[in-house]
Each structure stands twice: as C-alpha cells, then as structure tokens.
Design an enzyme around this catalytic site. Structure first.
Site, PDB file in Angstrom:
ATOM      1  N   HIS A  66     -13.453   2.245  -2.243  1.00 21.31           N
ATOM      2  CA  HIS A  66     -12.711   0.850  -2.739  1.00 21.31           C
ATOM      3  C   HIS A  66     -13.105   1.085  -4.347  1.00 21.31           C
ATOM      4  CE1 HIS A  66     -11.666  -0.853   0.904  1.00 21.31           C
ATOM      5  NE2 HIS A  66     -12.548  -0.401   1.475  1.00 21.31           N
ATOM      6  N   ASN A  92      -9.192  -5.691   5.222  1.00 19.80           N
ATOM      7  CA  ASN A  92      -8.115  -4.713   4.357  1.00 19.80           C
ATOM      8  C   ASN A  92      -6.894  -5.432   4.815  1.00 19.80           C
ATOM      9  OD1 ASN A  92      -9.667  -2.651   3.728  1.00 19.80           O
ATOM     10  ND2 ASN A  92     -10.003  -1.705   5.684  1.00 19.80           N
ATOM     11  N   TYR A 128     -22.861  -2.452   3.217  1.00 20.18           N
ATOM     12  CA  TYR A 128     -22.223  -2.826   2.058  1.00 20.18           C
ATOM     13  C   TYR A 128     -23.065  -3.415   0.977  1.00 20.18           C
ATOM     14  CZ  TYR A 128     -17.380  -2.551   3.268  1.00 20.18           C
ATOM     15  OH  TYR A 128     -16.000  -1.873   3.794  1.00 20.18           O
TER      16      TYR A 128
END
Length: 486
Positions: A54, A127, A337
């Site tokens: 990303h 997504n 994350y």
C-alpha cells in the site's frame, strides 16, 4: 501584507538564503555555515521508509453520517443516532507497487478509513474487494514477496506470481475478482470499498453480532480494460490522485453508502461457510445488506506527506461496541499494521496530527518518551499504574463481547464448514458474469499465466479454474495454450 521572516529550524532569522558562506568571494564553502548544513542535512532526511504494501496512496478528509438506526446491533457511540456526523480521513492505495508506481494498474485497492470518534479513533482497514488471496497471516510475507519485484531481475515476475497462486488454491476466488472487470478501477471515486474481514458488533445488552462492511460508491462503479489502463498510465501515472484531488476541489464531493451484513454470533458455528475465512463472502441471500449511513469526502489534505504518507491505520484501533472476530488474517493484522507504523514513523506516530484523536480528549496513559514525544503531562503526573495520585484508570467495561475458545494449542487448520472449499465461491462468481465479462476475465488470466515458464505451475493453476467451474477451466486452458503456441 507584512513580510514574514525566514528562520532556521531553531527560529533564528536567516540573513542570506541565496549564497553559502565561503572563504572569500571565490573560495571554498565554510563548515561554519550552519544554515547550509541544516538545509542539506534535513533534505537528506525528508523521506521515511515507504510502506512495504500500500505504498502508493491518496487521501482525503470527510465525514460519516448515520442514516439508519443500528443501535439494536452496536453500542458504538458514533453510530448511536440518525443524523450523527463523525469526521473521517480515508487513504486509498494500490497494494503491490512502490511509492513511485502508477495508479491505473490491475491490483487490489486499499480502502483505509479513520473515524475520529468521541471514544477515540476507530480504524477500518479494508480493500475494494470483499475477499483476499490467503486466509492465514503466516503466509502473508511469502505472498507479498511473490508479487513484488524479484530480487535478481528487479521486476515483477509472472513465474513468481503464478507459482505462489498455484500452490495456494484458496487464492482462486480473489484471482477471479482481480482478473475480472473490476480489477482496474477508473478512479478511487468509482469503486466500492469493503471491510473484507469479519468484525464484531456488541449492543448495549451485550448481544454479539458478526459484521461485514460494504461501502457502495454513489458515483457508480466504473472500471478500465487492460488497454485503457495502459493508455492512462502513459498519460498520467498519478491519474487516480489527480481525479480525487480535482473532484473535491471542484466541489464534486465523492460519497459512498455504508451497508452491513449482520450475523448473530450463535449462528457462526453452523454456517455453511467459515464466516471468519477472508477468502469467502457471505451470500446476500443469507445475510442481506442493511443500510447504516453515508461517507462523504469534502476536503483535500494540505500536505500529502504530513497527512497521507504519515497517516497510520491499525485494525486494532477499536471503540466500545466494536471488536475483532476469530478471522485469522484479521488477527495477524491487529499486530502487523500498528507495528509497521512503529517502524516507519516511530513509537509516537499516534501523536502526529493526522493520527491523533480529534473528537475525543487527548490520549491519556502512561506511555512516555521515545522519539518525537510531545505528550508529557504535568510535573505531578506519575508514569506508572496503579497509583494514588488520580492518574487515568481502567473502566472495567469491555469494548466488545468475549469470544469462546476451546481445544489444544497448536498449528491447526481452520475447522471445515459444510460448503468450505477453495473453489465453490470462485465458480459462483464466474457464473454470475455476463458473456462479455467472462471473455475479458479469460483474456486477463491467460495473458499472465501464459508467460509462466514452467509447465507444472501452469497445470496447477489450470486445475484450480477447472475445480471452480468446468467451463471456466476449459476456457482458460484453451486461451493459455493458444498464446503459448504463438
């Protein structure tokens, strides 16, 4: 207008920003020129490590407005009343390429949304597809390595991409999505967004529901063919960034309607698909979409680096009434994350303006110090807990309902449900497509698979498409054979 004074980083006025200090008019530069050294040293450090995935992204601010009553399912405060608005920040992205990659490529798109709620920030990280390639986080580094640039050739290699997929049959469903008509969105405004994972909602009575998020674009879904995408990349590699920026600047504020699917927690164990498998969807006939509200984007960031590149999202940022599920990929991302942001931005990245709480009071805990720390408290604040000095204390109220666990520890495969396999839903998706959509899907798959050098890798992949649907498999096989014979 009063002329502002240019200063150094320490605030001292700069006398000359055009000429370096030298030993005489034509002499060498002096080490004592602190302003020059500061500028060059800062310039060398203006980039931070890019995201491994990303990396290429765009962002915007907006708001989320509740349009339908969902208090029977969640006690989340920002969803507590119709008409309630919450400030948001969203980051769209491509997944596989680097920061300098193009926008109009065949790749999943990230759809990461931060809600600045009264109870702290809630991050929903998803997504533009409702499913993903793998179901266990232990495979994620290998998956990304297969999609990234090869360490020897320095480019994405069809051999690597399709070899991983050949040995990961659970990817068949997502491949069918990616290679279909929605694989290259025309813009970020013209695609849907999904939470992808299964999450948990808990109401005021403590009743638990598993939930899937669906953001349906109000601009209509528009996508590009492979040829159209290649042409757009040649004209403007930043096409999606350009489109989003200009649309908001013109006041054409993009919006999405949020729907959810809700499953009472007690129904999860006997559902025909594993409801926590991110390679599967819940058919709408089983759990219909229920409208929640609308997301509107109405303000561009003032500084892309400060607000888009430094934006940090973690699916572990929950608020009361919302929590995790046993989704294994989600469980891995709860750690990964936030840890990625600790590496990229430092332990105090949550104090950056784009990441700090806005509607809620400032974060109040016993975390101290570290690089870029800006939160210190008063001289009397203690940095330990429990204490006798009125420091912040726990609430004793869980954010979400507890999840039952049982069995022996170990490396287990997920329990199979009655309709669980890696191919059924991929076949269902194929059979939903029109004849033209099927034609383009077959062409896209064959175009990539035919470039693979090993016959056994090709055969493994063909077997997956045959298992999804006999016609699907036959058509892919025929198209691959034709391209390899040319």
């Amino acid at each position: 207008m009063t002329q502002r004074v240019l200063t150094t980083e320490s605030g001292a006025p700069v006398a000359d920003n055009q000429n370096s200090a030298t030993a005489g008019a034509g002499g060498p530069i002096l080490l004592q020129d602190g302003h020059l050294l500061e500028k060059l040293a800062r310039f060398n450090r203006e980039r931070i490590p890019e995201r491994v995935v990303h990396a290429r992204g765009s962002g915007a601010y907006g708001y989320f407005e509740v349009t339908d009553d969902v208090t029977a399912y969640t006690r989340a405060d920002f969803l507590s009343e119709v008409g309630r608005r919450t400030e948001t920040f969203i980051r769209f992205s491509t997944v596989a390429d680097s920061l300098g990659g193009a926008d109009a490529v065949r790749d999943p798109r990230g759809f990461a949304l931060k809600f600045y709620t009264n109870d702290g920030n809630y991050d929903l990280v998803g997504n533009n597809t409702p499913v993903f390639f793998i179901k266990d986080p232990i495979k994620f580094p290998d998956f990304i390595h297969s999609q990234k640039r090869d360490p020897f050739t320095g480019r994405q290699e069809p051999d690597n991409v399709w070899d991983f997929w050949a040995n990961s049959p659970e990817a068949t469903h997502q491949i069918t999505w990616l290679m279909g008509d929605r694989g290259i969105p025309a813009s970020y405004r013209h695609m849907n967004g999904f939470g992808s994972h299964t999450y948990q909602w808990t109401n005021a009575a403590g009743d638990a529901y598993f939930v899937k998020y669906h953001f349906k674009t109000n601009q209509g879904v528009r996508s590009l063919s492979a040829d159209q995408g290649a042409e757009l990349v040649g004209k403007d590699g930043s096409s999606h960034q350009t489109d989003l920026l200009q649309a908001i600047e013109r006041g054409m504020n993009p919006s999405w309607t949020l729907y959810v699917q809700l499953m009472p927690a007690a129904e999860a164990a006997d559902y025909r698909f594993n409801p926590f498998d991110v390679t599967k969807v819940w058919p709408h006939a089983d759990y219909p979409l229920q409208r929640v509200g609308r997301l509107v984007l109405d303000r561009n960031p003032d500084n892309v680096f400060a607000e888009v590149e430094q934006a940090a999202f973690s699916p572990n940022n929950f608020v009361p009434g919302i929590g995790p599920s046993p989704d294994k990929m989600l469980q891995g991302r709860l750690f990964a994350y936030a840890d990625a942001q600790r590496y990229r931005l430092g332990i105090n990245h949550t104090q950056l303006p784009v990441n700090a709480p806005r509607a809620a009071a400032a974060a109040d805990n016993y975390g101290r110090d570290g690089l870029h720390a800006t939160r210190y408290g008063s001289r009397h604040d203690k940095n330990y807990e429990p204490n006798s000095y009125a420091g912040p204390a726990q609430t004793d109220t869980a954010l979400s309902a507890p999840l039952p666990v049982q069995g022996w520890t170990g490396t287990h495969e997920a329990p199979a449900h009655t309709k669980d396999d890696d191919f059924f839903q991929a076949g269902e998706l194929y059979r939903l497509m029109s004849a033209d959509e099927k034609d383009r899907l077959i062409a896209n798959i064959a175009g990539g698979l035919s470039q693979v050098s090993r016959d056994d890798v090709i055969e493994k992949n063909l077997a997956h498409f045959h298992a999804a649907d006999p016609e699907y498999g036959k058509r892919v096989e025929k198209a691959v054979r034709a391209l390899r014979e040319d």
